[in-house]
Design a protein around this motif. Structure first.
Motif, PDB file in Angstrom:
ATOM      1  N   UNK A  46       0.827  -1.217   0.000  1.00 31.41           N
ATOM      2  CA  UNK A  46       0.000   0.000   0.000  1.00 31.41           C
ATOM      3  C   UNK A  46       0.856   1.259   0.000  1.00 31.41           C
ATOM      4  N   UNK A  47       1.968   1.222   0.716  1.00 33.28           N
ATOM      5  CA  UNK A  47       2.873   2.383   0.689  1.00 33.28           C
ATOM      6  C   UNK A  47       3.422   2.606  -0.720  1.00 33.28           C
ATOM      7  N   UNK A  48       3.707   1.466  -1.389  1.00 36.58           N
ATOM      8  CA  UNK A  48       4.175   1.593  -2.773  1.00 36.58           C
ATOM      9  C   UNK A  48       3.075   2.188  -3.660  1.00 36.58           C
ATOM     10  N   UNK A  49       1.820   1.733  -3.447  1.00 38.12           N
ATOM     11  CA  UNK A  49       0.695   2.278  -4.207  1.00 38.12           C
ATOM     12  C   UNK A  49       0.519   3.774  -3.926  1.00 38.12           C
ATOM     13  N   UNK A  50       0.647   4.144  -2.674  1.00 38.58           N
ATOM     14  CA  UNK A  50       0.496   5.564  -2.320  1.00 38.58           C
ATOM     15  C   UNK A  50       1.595   6.406  -2.970  1.00 38.58           C
ATOM     16  N   UNK A  51       2.791   5.899  -2.944  1.00 37.22           N
ATOM     17  CA  UNK A  51       3.884   6.635  -3.599  1.00 37.22           C
ATOM     18  C   UNK A  51       3.626   6.756  -5.093  1.00 37.22           C
ATOM     19  N   UNK A  52       3.063   5.684  -5.687  1.00 35.33           N
ATOM     20  CA  UNK A  52       2.720   5.718  -7.113  1.00 35.33           C
ATOM     21  C   UNK A  52       1.653   6.767  -7.386  1.00 35.33           C
ATOM     22  N   UNK A  53       0.626   6.839  -6.501  1.00 37.92           N
ATOM     23  CA  UNK A  53      -0.417   7.848  -6.665  1.00 37.92           C
ATOM     24  C   UNK A  53       0.150   9.267  -6.586  1.00 37.92           C
ATOM     25  N   UNK A  54       1.048   9.485  -5.654  1.00 38.90           N
ATOM     26  CA  UNK A  54       1.662  10.812  -5.532  1.00 38.90           C
ATOM     27  C   UNK A  54       2.411  11.188  -6.811  1.00 38.90           C
ATOM     28  N   UNK A  55       3.076  10.203  -7.384  1.00 39.66           N
ATOM     29  CA  UNK A  55       3.808  10.472  -8.625  1.00 39.66           C
ATOM     30  C   UNK A  55       2.850  10.824  -9.762  1.00 39.66           C
ATOM     31  N   UNK A  56       1.726  10.066  -9.868  1.00 40.65           N
ATOM     32  CA  UNK A  56       0.747  10.372 -10.914  1.00 40.65           C
ATOM     33  C   UNK A  56       0.135  11.757 -10.700  1.00 40.65           C
ATOM     34  N   UNK A  57      -0.156  12.089  -9.436  1.00 44.83           N
ATOM     35  CA  UNK A  57      -0.709  13.400  -9.150  1.00 44.83           C
ATOM     36  C   UNK A  57       0.285  14.508  -9.491  1.00 44.83           C
ATOM     37  N   UNK A  58       1.540  14.252  -9.186  1.00 41.34           N
ATOM     38  CA  UNK A  58       2.568  15.256  -9.528  1.00 41.34           C
ATOM     39  C   UNK A  58       2.651  15.461 -11.032  1.00 41.34           C
TER      40      UNK A  58
END
Length: 474
Positions: A46-58
């Motif tokens: 989930x932490x990896x997924x959250x980091x991925x989401x932050x990257x997409x949002x950026x």
């Protein structure tokens, strides 16, 4: 339920309980360990997924940053450009971006166009978890994640989703995106299923081991039972044989004594009477002499009958007790053999049961008989005493002795029958018999009976030398 069945049950029940306890503990520990490991894997994924989401949002914010930074709060053209860019922006198979204003009105939703223009502030998922409002709150707080369930666009299935939202403060827009975590949950479920299968396999293995142990215990019990039965049968046969041997030996002894003593004496009485009758017929004056010899022979016969009867069952033992019977036995033995006797007997301690008294008397009788037949001794001592541990009989001689191990060997028929009979008499009353002898070193016979054979409880009875009679006979 027999004693052996109870013993087998006592062996099986702790085995089953211990194996069940061990199995239950292993299962609990395994499940706890798996839950901890799976939880750690889920958090990492989930932490990896959250980091991925932050990257997409950026990336999305970078794509609209040149428009947003140069537009005012009410720039409709800029808003439409940003709306178009975010509506067309995709990542992965089901990745998209959506926009809500501060009131929960949907501005952009590429996968569910029917939501655009509607107010969804109170929208909840199938489990009753609010969807839009928590995302707005996180965005107003500077950005954050929110977990809920949502429909997957490509499959139509509802599954868990994590969204990340930020706020475009100048326009009052919340920009969000989400990623489905069904792959993480499937992997966690697969791990749990594998572990559950392993735990079930282990439990079955433990059950098999427990069953095998029960079978082994039962088989061991059956084997021990059969072995004990065979041993008991052999002992019973051996005991029966020894009883028959003892009976035949006793009958032979009585027969010899009747033939060698009583019969010969009665024959001499018959001859004396015939001689006296002949002299009476002849009118001789010396008929009284043969009659007197016959009378003396009759007295000897009466004495022999009494001795044989006393050997079979001493009347003193019934009338006066063990102490007097042993003293009479020892005195008669000394008078008959001419051996020097030392007698020390507790006169006031006939508290044993009749059976126990008979046992000690027979042991003394057998020991003195062996001394007379085999020892070639000069001195013999007989001691009877008591203490808190029970009654103790000790008979010693200074004769030639013997090899006690060889004589008492039970595997050699006919050897040590007297010693075995003495030992078995003592064992019957939970007593002990110790025979110490060596060639040329004399013999010591020690017999002890525990206090459980007493018929009266007379308290603590210590050995008192004044209560013993000590006599010596040359």
């Amino acid at each position: 339920m027999t004693l052996k069945q109870k013993m087998i049950l006592l062996a099986i029940v702790p085995l089953v309980l211990s194996m069940a306890s061990v199995t239950g503990m292993i299962i609990m520990k395994s499940r706890a360990l798996v839950d901890a490991e799976v939880g750690a894997l889920e958090r990492h994924a989930l932490n990896a997924k959250k980091a991925e989401l932050k990257n997409y949002m950026a990336l999305a914010l970078t794509a609209i940053d040149h428009i947003y930074q140069n537009a005012g709060p009410d720039d409709a053209e800029a808003k439409e450009k940003v709306r178009s860019i975010l509506k067309e922006l995709r990542y992965g198979q089901d990745g998209y971006f959506f926009i809500y204003d501060r009131n929960g009105v949907n501005i952009v939703h590429p996968k569910q166009a029917f939501r655009e223009g509607g107010r969804w502030l109170d929208l909840k998922d199938v489990h009753g978890v609010p969807v839009v409002k928590p995302m707005l709150d996180k965005a107003l707080a500077g950005g954050g994640f929110h977990r809920y369930t949502w429909e997957v666009p490509t499959t139509g299935q509802v599954t868990d989703k994590i969204s990340y939202s930020v706020m475009l403060d100048r326009w009052g827009w919340m920009v969000g995106t989400g990623i489905y975590i069904d792959d993480v949950l499937r992997e966690s479920d697969r791990i749990r299923e594998d572990v559950s299968a392993n735990i079930l396999e282990m439990a079955v293995g433990m059950a098999v081991i427990t069953f095998a142990g029960i079978v082994m215990v039962f088989a061991s019990g059956v084997a021990v039972n059969l072995g004990e039965r065979r041993l008991a049968d052999r002992k019973l046969k051996d005991l029966t044989r020894r009883i028959v041997e003892f009976q035949e030996e006793e009958r032979a002894r009585v027969s010899r004594e009747l033939h060698d003593s009583i019969s010969q004496i009665l024959v001499s009485v018959k001859y004396a009477q015939e001689l006296a009758m002949d002299r009476v017929r002849e009118g001789a004056d010396d008929a009284l002499g043969p009659l007197e010899k016959g009378q003396e022979a009759l007295r000897q016969a009466i004495s022999e009958v009494r001795r044989i009867s006393r050997d079979l069952r001493p009347s003193l033992l019934d009338d006066l007790g063990l102490s007097q019977a042993l003293q009479a036995l020892a005195r008669e033995f000394g008078e008959r053999t001419g051996l020097r006797m030392t007698i020390r007997v507790a006169e006031d301690q006939d508290t044993l049961s009749p059976e126990a008294q008979t046992t000690l008397y027979r042991v003394a009788q057998e020991a003195l008989t062996n001394i007379e037949r085999h020892a070639q001794a000069r001195r013999v001592s007989l001691h009877l005493r008591h203490d808190r541990e029970g009654m103790h009989l000790r008979i010693e001689d200074d004769g030639r002795g013997f090899d006690s191990v060889e004589i008492s060997d039970r595997t050699r028929p006919g050897q040590g029958i007297g010693l075995r009979n003495m030992a078995e008499r003592m064992q019957f009353h939970d007593g002990s018999l110790q025979v110490i002898s060596s060639p040329g070193g004399g013999t010591k016979v020690r017999a002890s009976l525990p206090p459980t054979n007493r018929v009266l409880d007379q308290g603590d009875m210590s050995f008192n030398r004044d209560a013993h009679r000590e006599t010596e006979r040359e």
